[in-house]
Design a protein around this motif. Structure first.
Motif, PDB file in Angstrom:
ATOM      1  N   VAL A 392     -17.726  65.938 -33.039  1.00  0.00           N
ATOM      2  CA  VAL A 392     -17.791  64.528 -32.542  1.00  0.00           C
ATOM      3  C   VAL A 392     -16.615  63.989 -33.288  1.00  0.00           C
ATOM      4  N   ARG A 393     -16.118  62.936 -32.693  1.00  0.00           N
ATOM      5  CA  ARG A 393     -14.782  62.242 -32.910  1.00  0.00           C
ATOM      6  C   ARG A 393     -15.418  60.816 -33.544  1.00  0.00           C
ATOM      7  N   SER A 394     -15.498  60.672 -34.627  1.00  0.00           N
ATOM      8  CA  SER A 394     -16.069  59.219 -35.258  1.00  0.00           C
ATOM      9  C   SER A 394     -15.599  58.092 -34.632  1.00  0.00           C
ATOM     10  N   GLY A 395     -16.569  57.188 -34.386  1.00  0.00           N
ATOM     11  CA  GLY A 395     -15.988  55.560 -34.133  1.00  0.00           C
ATOM     12  C   GLY A 395     -16.148  54.809 -35.174  1.00  0.00           C
ATOM     13  N   VAL A 396     -16.337  53.494 -34.787  1.00  0.00           N
ATOM     14  CA  VAL A 396     -16.238  52.531 -35.911  1.00  0.00           C
ATOM     15  C   VAL A 396     -17.750  51.919 -35.880  1.00  0.00           C
ATOM     16  N   ARG A 397     -18.315  51.852 -37.068  1.00  0.00           N
ATOM     17  CA  ARG A 397     -19.929  51.547 -37.190  1.00  0.00           C
ATOM     18  C   ARG A 397     -20.038  49.895 -36.753  1.00  0.00           C
ATOM     19  N   PRO A 398     -20.782  49.527 -35.996  1.00  0.00           N
ATOM     20  CA  PRO A 398     -20.763  48.032 -35.670  1.00  0.00           C
ATOM     21  C   PRO A 398     -21.466  47.363 -36.737  1.00  0.00           C
ATOM     22  N   SER A 399     -21.333  45.947 -36.895  1.00  0.00           N
ATOM     23  CA  SER A 399     -22.133  45.494 -38.001  1.00  0.00           C
ATOM     24  C   SER A 399     -23.583  45.601 -37.812  1.00  0.00           C
ATOM     25  N   GLU A 400     -24.260  45.472 -38.963  1.00  0.00           N
ATOM     26  CA  GLU A 400     -25.725  45.573 -39.110  1.00  0.00           C
ATOM     27  C   GLU A 400     -26.505  44.650 -38.169  1.00  0.00           C
ATOM     28  N   GLU A 402     -25.160  43.643 -35.167  1.00  0.00           N
ATOM     29  CA  GLU A 402     -24.811  44.101 -33.925  1.00  0.00           C
ATOM     30  C   GLU A 402     -25.761  45.181 -33.543  1.00  0.00           C
ATOM     31  N   LEU A 403     -26.187  46.237 -34.436  1.00  0.00           N
ATOM     32  CA  LEU A 403     -26.960  47.209 -34.725  1.00  0.00           C
ATOM     33  C   LEU A 403     -28.730  46.693 -34.173  1.00  0.00           C
ATOM     34  N   ALA A 404     -28.752  45.710 -35.055  1.00  0.00           N
ATOM     35  CA  ALA A 404     -30.133  45.351 -35.010  1.00  0.00           C
ATOM     36  C   ALA A 404     -30.433  44.716 -33.422  1.00  0.00           C
ATOM     37  N   ALA A 405     -29.379  43.913 -32.994  1.00  0.00           N
ATOM     38  CA  ALA A 405     -29.398  43.405 -31.884  1.00  0.00           C
ATOM     39  C   ALA A 405     -29.621  44.562 -30.630  1.00  0.00           C
ATOM     40  N   ASN A 406     -28.891  45.734 -30.793  1.00  0.00           N
ATOM     41  CA  ASN A 406     -29.000  46.789 -29.852  1.00  0.00           C
ATOM     42  C   ASN A 406     -30.457  47.356 -30.030  1.00  0.00           C
ATOM     43  N   ASP A 407     -31.097  47.343 -31.060  1.00  0.00           N
ATOM     44  CA  ASP A 407     -32.365  48.151 -31.261  1.00  0.00           C
ATOM     45  C   ASP A 407     -33.437  46.998 -30.712  1.00  0.00           C
ATOM     46  N   ASN A 408     -33.137  45.764 -30.802  1.00  0.00           N
ATOM     47  CA  ASN A 408     -34.242  44.798 -30.392  1.00  0.00           C
ATOM     48  C   ASN A 408     -34.341  44.439 -28.805  1.00  0.00           C
ATOM     49  N   GLY A 409     -33.121  44.996 -28.342  1.00  0.00           N
ATOM     50  CA  GLY A 409     -32.637  44.600 -26.853  1.00  0.00           C
ATOM     51  C   GLY A 409     -33.342  46.002 -26.096  1.00  0.00           C
TER      52      GLY A 409
END
Length: 523
Positions: A392-400, A402-409
């Protein structure tokens, strides 16, 4: 929070236990004493009591040396009035918070006055004052503290040991490790250094200095209780210490007996909100790396593979016939993310990364985060009972955030969480009645086309499924090592597991936009 909780309050760390009479530089080493008792040593003037080996006579010299570098941090910020109403008990709060009464912005009750508005016409929020701790890491005014101390600050005042009060500004913050750097002008200031090379042993002495309950300049002593504590934070293996730390110690240092910083006080475990002797500190190696990047204006970038993972427990391993195998099981993939592009699949069990064994989801997350974006990560996974390697080629981790928004969406297929119409005729499997996910149920549950599986229409309260919280409206998407769509599919996996002599079956269950795995016992 529950009665036992980890609250952002403070933390601490440890020191190399050596029998010394003074620290900070060259200590006065006393003659060896018996291990079971102290020893009186004859001197020309008066007897001196020597403690048992490993016990310092006093921490006064170390405190005198390091305390000028430790500061109190007073923060003014604005807060939702509903939060202020929960303040009287102060349980679980990260640092001392005192709502301000009166003034131009609020009334005596701590709520905005009638008609009080911001320039944009929004009601003004009441102000609150809070206090934490920090310490100088350079003579030109850079101070390390916790992110949660300063993240919502409107004004920051730093109080030195000589009672000077200085204005400070935020240089940088890292929410993921709860570290921040602030700066005051002027100098030179006394400062302390991180210690990364000589890690204290469990049982070695440590001393925590900070601003508990706003008292300022306070010292407590204890020992290192443990290393590698996982308290639910992603990127830190915490040091556990028993030196008392309380509200207001957040962001303060923990020293070894040579005056070197071995950790940053961050959290406590407490049933009461006060210290019970279980504190946690961010280790010096993590703190130094992050704060150095913040001081030099660098953005904190972490590796990212775009996969939702959870611990692969012993119960799960036994359900899959994998003995006591440890690892991290993939429950969901970010659409178009690095893992999905590389061919990782839900249900894969990651057991190593770049040759390093992985025993939990936290270990995998930390290993990935330490890689640079663009790095190739070699993941050793178990799929269908067989080992394979996926690059797997690593990407850049989004901010916390942004990740929370994705989880809640809405995850693939929507939020779900509706109630399925009972289907008495549906066969019972593992204490559940399951129905195919047809279009009517899909609309009823608010599920998108991306969700496939068997819908739980009822659960026997006395079953293992009931004990583990499954409920009507959940969607069973995987059983064992295969995708399922009907009760018959799940029953076939159960029959196969029973034939193999297994006591449980691993299920992937979709709820609220996310998939989680759990093992259910076979009756």
């Amino acid at each position: 929070m529950t009665s036992k909780k980890t609250g952002y309050l403070l933390g601490a760390v440890a020191g190399a236990g050596v029998m010394v009479a003074a620290v900070a530089g060259a200590g006065i080493v006393l003659p060896a004493a018996r291990a079971d008792q102290g020893q009186v040593i004859k001197a020309s003037t008066a007897p001196i009591f020597a403690p048992p080996p490993g016990a310092p006579m006093s921490f006064a010299d170390i405190f005198e040396k390091v305390s000028p570098a430790v500061v109190s941090i007073n923060v003014t910020s604005r807060v939702d009035p509903s939060l202020l109403r929960r303040i009287p008990g102060l349980e679980g709060l990260p640092f001392d918070i005192v709502p301000r009464g009166g003034g131009d912005d609020e009334d005596e009750g701590g709520t905005p006055p009638q008609g009080g508005r911001t320039e944009k016409g929004q009601p003004k929020l009441p102000t609150q004052q809070s206090s934490g701790s920090g310490f100088f890491v350079s003579p030109d005014g850079y101070i390390v503290t916790n992110n949660h101390v300063v993240e919502n600050a409107e004004t920051i005042k730093v109080v030195l040991k000589d009672e000077r009060e200085l204005d400070a500004k935020v240089v940088g913050r890292d929410e993921a490790t709860d570290l921040a750097v602030i700066k005051v002008t002027g100098g030179p200031y006394p400062f302390v250094n991180f210690e990364n090379s000589a890690r204290p042993r469990v049982g070695d002495w440590v001393i925590a200095v900070g601003n508990p309950f706003g008292l300022g300049g306070s010292a407590t002593a204890g020992i290192v209780s443990a290393y590698g504590r996982n308290i639910g934070e992603t990127f830190v293996d915490y040091i556990q210490i028993d030196a008392p730390i309380n509200r207001g110690n957040s962001g303060g240092p923990t020293f070894d007996i040579y005056g070197r910083v071995i950790g940053v006080n961050t959290a406590i475990f407490s049933p009461t909100g006060g210290s019970v002797g279980i504190g946690f500190a961010i280790p010096a190696d993590v703190a130094e790396k992050v704060t150095s990047q913040l001081v030099h204006g660098g953005a904190i970038q972490r590796g990212y593979i775009g996969a939702t993972i959870q611990d692969f427990t012993t119960e799960m391993a036994q359900a899959q016939g994998l003995g006591d195998q440890k690892g991290a099981i993939v429950s969901d993939l970010t659409p178009g993310g690095p893992s999905q592009r590389a061919g990782l699949l839900p249900g894969d069990v990651v057991v190593a990364i770049n040759g390093a064994q992985v025993k939990s989801s936290s270990e995998l997350t930390r290993e990935v985060a330490q890689r640079h974006p663009g790095d190739i990560l070699h993941l050793d996974v178990i799929r269908d009972g067989r080992h394979r390697t996926i690059d797997v080629r690593s990407g850049v981790r989004p901010s916390e955030k942004e990740l929370a928004a994705n989880d809640n969406g809405a995850a693939p297929g929507g939020a779900g969480g509706g109630q399925a119409t009972p289907s008495p005729a549906a066969p019972a499997v593992l204490g559940m009645r399951l129905a195919p996910l047809d279009e009517a149920l899909r609309r009823q549950l608010g599920l998108g086309a991306g969700v496939h599986g068997a819908v739980v229409t009822s659960v026997e309260a006395s079953s293992d499924a009931g004990d583990k919280g499954l409920r009507r409206g959940d969607v069973v998407v995987r059983a064992g090592d295969r995708q399922v769509a009907t009760a018959a599919d799940v029953a076939a996996v159960v029959a196969q597991a029973r034939k193999a002599g297994r006591q449980s079956v691993l299920l992937g269950v979709y709820r609220g936009g996310r998939t989680a795995f759990l093992a259910l016992k076979i009756k």
